[in-house]
Design a protein around this motif. Structure first.
Motif, PDB file in Angstrom:
ATOM      1  N   GLY A  90      41.234  27.095   0.226  1.00 59.22           N
ATOM      2  CA  GLY A  90      41.682  28.466   0.058  1.00 59.22           C
ATOM      3  C   GLY A  90      43.147  28.669   0.356  1.00 59.22           C
ATOM      4  O   GLY A  90      43.895  27.742   0.656  1.00 59.22           O
ATOM      5  N   LYS A  91      43.571  29.920   0.283  1.00 56.83           N
ATOM      6  CA  LYS A  91      44.942  30.307   0.574  1.00 56.83           C
ATOM      7  C   LYS A  91      45.086  30.491   2.074  1.00 56.83           C
ATOM      8  O   LYS A  91      44.380  31.276   2.691  1.00 56.83           O
ATOM      9  N   LEU A  92      46.042  29.786   2.667  1.00 52.28           N
ATOM     10  CA  LEU A  92      46.188  29.739   4.117  1.00 52.28           C
ATOM     11  C   LEU A  92      46.379  31.128   4.724  1.00 52.28           C
ATOM     12  O   LEU A  92      45.758  31.472   5.727  1.00 52.28           O
ATOM     13  N   SER A  93      47.243  31.934   4.119  1.00 52.60           N
ATOM     14  CA  SER A  93      47.549  33.245   4.673  1.00 52.60           C
ATOM     15  C   SER A  93      46.409  34.227   4.504  1.00 52.60           C
ATOM     16  O   SER A  93      46.479  35.344   5.022  1.00 52.60           O
ATOM     17  N   LEU A  94      45.344  33.831   3.798  1.00 48.30           N
ATOM     18  CA  LEU A  94      44.191  34.701   3.612  1.00 48.30           C
ATOM     19  C   LEU A  94      42.999  34.249   4.438  1.00 48.30           C
ATOM     20  O   LEU A  94      42.360  35.068   5.129  1.00 48.30           O
ATOM     21  N   VAL A  95      42.678  32.954   4.402  1.00 46.64           N
ATOM     22  CA  VAL A  95      41.476  32.479   5.095  1.00 46.64           C
ATOM     23  C   VAL A  95      41.642  32.521   6.614  1.00 46.64           C
ATOM     24  O   VAL A  95      40.668  32.712   7.344  1.00 46.64           O
ATOM     25  N   SER A  96      42.873  32.363   7.110  1.00 47.71           N
ATOM     26  CA  SER A  96      43.077  32.383   8.554  1.00 47.71           C
ATOM     27  C   SER A  96      42.755  33.748   9.172  1.00 47.71           C
ATOM     28  O   SER A  96      42.034  33.820  10.170  1.00 47.71           O
ATOM     29  N   PRO A  97      43.255  34.877   8.624  1.00 50.37           N
ATOM     30  CA  PRO A  97      42.867  36.182   9.184  1.00 50.37           C
ATOM     31  C   PRO A  97      41.383  36.475   9.071  1.00 50.37           C
ATOM     32  O   PRO A  97      40.800  37.112   9.956  1.00 50.37           O
ATOM     33  N   VAL A  98      40.766  36.041   7.970  1.00 50.37           N
ATOM     34  CA  VAL A  98      39.328  36.275   7.814  1.00 50.37           C
ATOM     35  C   VAL A  98      38.557  35.541   8.906  1.00 50.37           C
ATOM     36  O   VAL A  98      37.662  36.096   9.546  1.00 50.37           O
ATOM     37  N   ALA A  99      38.916  34.286   9.147  1.00 48.96           N
ATOM     38  CA  ALA A  99      38.250  33.519  10.200  1.00 48.96           C
ATOM     39  C   ALA A  99      38.505  34.128  11.570  1.00 48.96           C
ATOM     40  O   ALA A  99      37.639  34.092  12.450  1.00 48.96           O
ATOM     41  N   ALA A 100      39.682  34.714  11.769  1.00 49.00           N
ATOM     42  CA  ALA A 100      40.042  35.295  13.063  1.00 49.00           C
ATOM     43  C   ALA A 100      39.230  36.543  13.399  1.00 49.00           C
ATOM     44  O   ALA A 100      39.246  36.997  14.547  1.00 49.00           O
ATOM     45  N   SER A 101      38.526  37.078  12.416  1.00 46.41           N
ATOM     46  CA  SER A 101      37.694  38.258  12.688  1.00 46.41           C
ATOM     47  C   SER A 101      36.473  37.903  13.531  1.00 46.41           C
ATOM     48  O   SER A 101      35.640  38.769  13.806  1.00 46.41           O
ATOM     49  N   TYR A 102      36.380  36.631  13.973  1.00 50.98           N
ATOM     50  CA  TYR A 102      35.273  36.236  14.844  1.00 50.98           C
ATOM     51  C   TYR A 102      35.232  37.061  16.124  1.00 50.98           C
ATOM     52  O   TYR A 102      34.171  37.214  16.747  1.00 50.98           O
ATOM     53  N   SER A 103      36.367  37.607  16.539  1.00 52.45           N
ATOM     54  CA  SER A 103      36.385  38.405  17.767  1.00 52.45           C
ATOM     55  C   SER A 103      35.493  39.629  17.650  1.00 52.45           C
ATOM     56  O   SER A 103      34.918  40.090  18.643  1.00 52.45           O
ATOM     57  N   ALA A 104      35.355  40.169  16.430  1.00 50.39           N
ATOM     58  CA  ALA A 104      34.444  41.290  16.228  1.00 50.39           C
ATOM     59  C   ALA A 104      32.991  40.848  16.409  1.00 50.39           C
ATOM     60  O   ALA A 104      32.172  41.589  16.973  1.00 50.39           O
ATOM     61  N   ILE A 105      32.673  39.634  15.945  1.00 56.09           N
ATOM     62  CA  ILE A 105      31.323  39.096  16.123  1.00 56.09           C
ATOM     63  C   ILE A 105      31.028  38.910  17.604  1.00 56.09           C
ATOM     64  O   ILE A 105      29.940  39.246  18.093  1.00 56.09           O
ATOM     65  N   ALA A 261      52.915  30.382   7.017  1.00 58.78           N
ATOM     66  CA  ALA A 261      52.661  30.194   5.586  1.00 58.78           C
ATOM     67  C   ALA A 261      53.656  30.987   4.747  1.00 58.78           C
ATOM     68  O   ALA A 261      54.106  30.527   3.688  1.00 58.78           O
ATOM     69  N   TRP A 262      54.000  32.179   5.201  1.00 58.19           N
ATOM     70  CA  TRP A 262      54.970  33.008   4.476  1.00 58.19           C
ATOM     71  C   TRP A 262      56.360  32.388   4.514  1.00 58.19           C
ATOM     72  O   TRP A 262      57.092  32.398   3.526  1.00 58.19           O
ATOM     73  N   ILE A 263      56.741  31.809   5.665  1.00 55.48           N
ATOM     74  CA  ILE A 263      58.070  31.221   5.828  1.00 55.48           C
ATOM     75  C   ILE A 263      58.197  29.899   5.075  1.00 55.48           C
ATOM     76  O   ILE A 263      59.158  29.679   4.322  1.00 55.48           O
ATOM     77  N   TRP A 264      57.201  28.998   5.265  1.00 52.40           N
ATOM     78  CA  TRP A 264      57.336  27.633   4.762  1.00 52.40           C
ATOM     79  C   TRP A 264      56.698  27.410   3.395  1.00 52.40           C
ATOM     80  O   TRP A 264      57.180  26.592   2.608  1.00 52.40           O
ATOM     81  N   LEU A 265      55.598  28.115   3.104  1.00 51.56           N
ATOM     82  CA  LEU A 265      54.872  27.876   1.855  1.00 51.56           C
ATOM     83  C   LEU A 265      55.111  28.950   0.810  1.00 51.56           C
ATOM     84  O   LEU A 265      54.675  28.805  -0.337  1.00 51.56           O
ATOM     85  N   GLU A 267      53.650  31.677   0.421  1.00 49.95           N
ATOM     86  CA  GLU A 267      52.389  32.205  -0.091  1.00 49.95           C
ATOM     87  C   GLU A 267      52.485  33.727  -0.247  1.00 49.95           C
ATOM     88  O   GLU A 267      53.028  34.412   0.617  1.00 49.95           O
ATOM     89  N   LYS A 268      51.950  34.235  -1.337  1.00 49.88           N
ATOM     90  CA  LYS A 268      52.009  35.658  -1.614  1.00 49.88           C
ATOM     91  C   LYS A 268      50.607  36.240  -1.710  1.00 49.88           C
ATOM     92  O   LYS A 268      49.696  35.606  -2.237  1.00 49.88           O
TER      93      LYS A 268
END
Length: 289
Positions: A90-105, A261-265, A267-268
């Motif tokens: 997947g796209k790094l700048s997208l999958v990382s925030p989605v995975a980080a929502s574990y705190s809600a779980i 990811a925004w700086i080096w890759l 990604e948009k």
């Protein structure tokens, strides 16, 4: 101190995930996870044996706690494997925030375990779920692969990782770390993961050869060091402050990953996706209250 350790864990996790994106593309998520876990297993195991902490815990801690630790290790293995698969596909700048929502779980599980879930924390959980849907449902850019339901590539794996990490950190915070300390649970998870991955690879006759080029080797080493350090920092943070506060702060790793990811890759994301990511990051803050 718990706040500093939580933020430190976020910084190290974000850096580890950024490096894992490169090594996963070269040698796959499975081998990246195996060798980075092995580094943590060897390093922490040596430390625990030298200071005799492991021997002391084996003699004094009940079997029930160790069983909870093994369950947390199993959940963490599942979460780590699905997350690394998300980083690979997947796209790094997208999958990382989605995975980080574990705190809600984790917050929901804490509520079901008897903790009071205030209105602000409940709002944070709701925003996390909405943010995941928005980030995942935005129309893909031209030429980008999507699933049949229009989800961006890697999103399903990231959602699975979020649930796995949510259960993992609930188990660690309430059933394991208070009894085993900040270091031993991380070593236990590393041990479980490499045994599981090696056994599965042997049964499936899957290639587990080490990376050969120097750059990939150093990337895997960096992932192993950063990820292990983050887990240890998170563990000691839980011992010195509230579980919810440290968990939320450490889950801000996604902001670090997105920034890198925004700086080096370069990604948009679409505006709709960025709004979803922002909601996730806001929810991460709200669920600590």
């Amino acid at each position: 101190m718990g706040i500093i350790l939580g933020l430190s864990a976020a910084l190290f996790w974000g850096s580890a995930d950024f490096l894992a994106r490169f090594s996963s593309h070269k040698i796959g998520a499975y081998r990246t996870l195996f060798y980075m876990q092995f580094l943590g297993f060897a390093g922490l195991g040596t430390y625990l044996i030298i200071n005799q902490q492991l021997q002391h815990l084996i003699q004094t801690v009940s079997v029930e706690v160790w069983l909870w630790g093994l369950l947390a290790a199993g959940c963490n293995t599942f979460a780590s494997l699905t997350f690394y698969r998300a980083l690979e596909t997947g796209k790094l700048s997208l999958v990382s925030p989605v995975a980080a929502s574990y705190s809600a779980i984790t917050a929901v599980l804490a509520f079901l375990s008897g903790e009071s879930l205030g209105s602000v924390r409940l709002l944070g959980v709701g925003l996390a779920l909405i943010g995941v849907i928005m980030a995942a449902s935005s129309p893909a850019e031209a030429g980008e692969q999507t699933t049949s339901k229009g989800l961006n590539q890697g999103i399903i794996w990231a959602i699975c990782a979020a649930f796995g990490f949510g259960v993992t950190f609930w188990l660690l915070g309430f059933q394991v770390t208070p009894y085993l300390g900040g270091t031993t649970p991380v070593w236990l998870m590393r041990t479980f993961t490499i045994v599981f991955l090696f056994t599965l690879a042997f049964a499936r006759k899957q290639e587990l050869g080490p990376p050969r080029d120097r750059l990939t080797i150093w990337q895997v080493v960096g992932v192993g060091i950063f990820d292990t350090t983050a887990y240890v920092a998170n563990g000691f943070g839980v011992l010195s402050d509230q579980v919810a506060v440290v968990t939320v702060l450490s889950s801000l790793f996604s902001a670090v990953t997105v920034l890198l990811a925004w700086i080096w890759l370069r990604e948009k994301l679409s505006r709709f996706q960025w709004l979803g990511v922002c909601l996730i990051l806001v929810s991460v803050i709200l669920v600590q209250y």
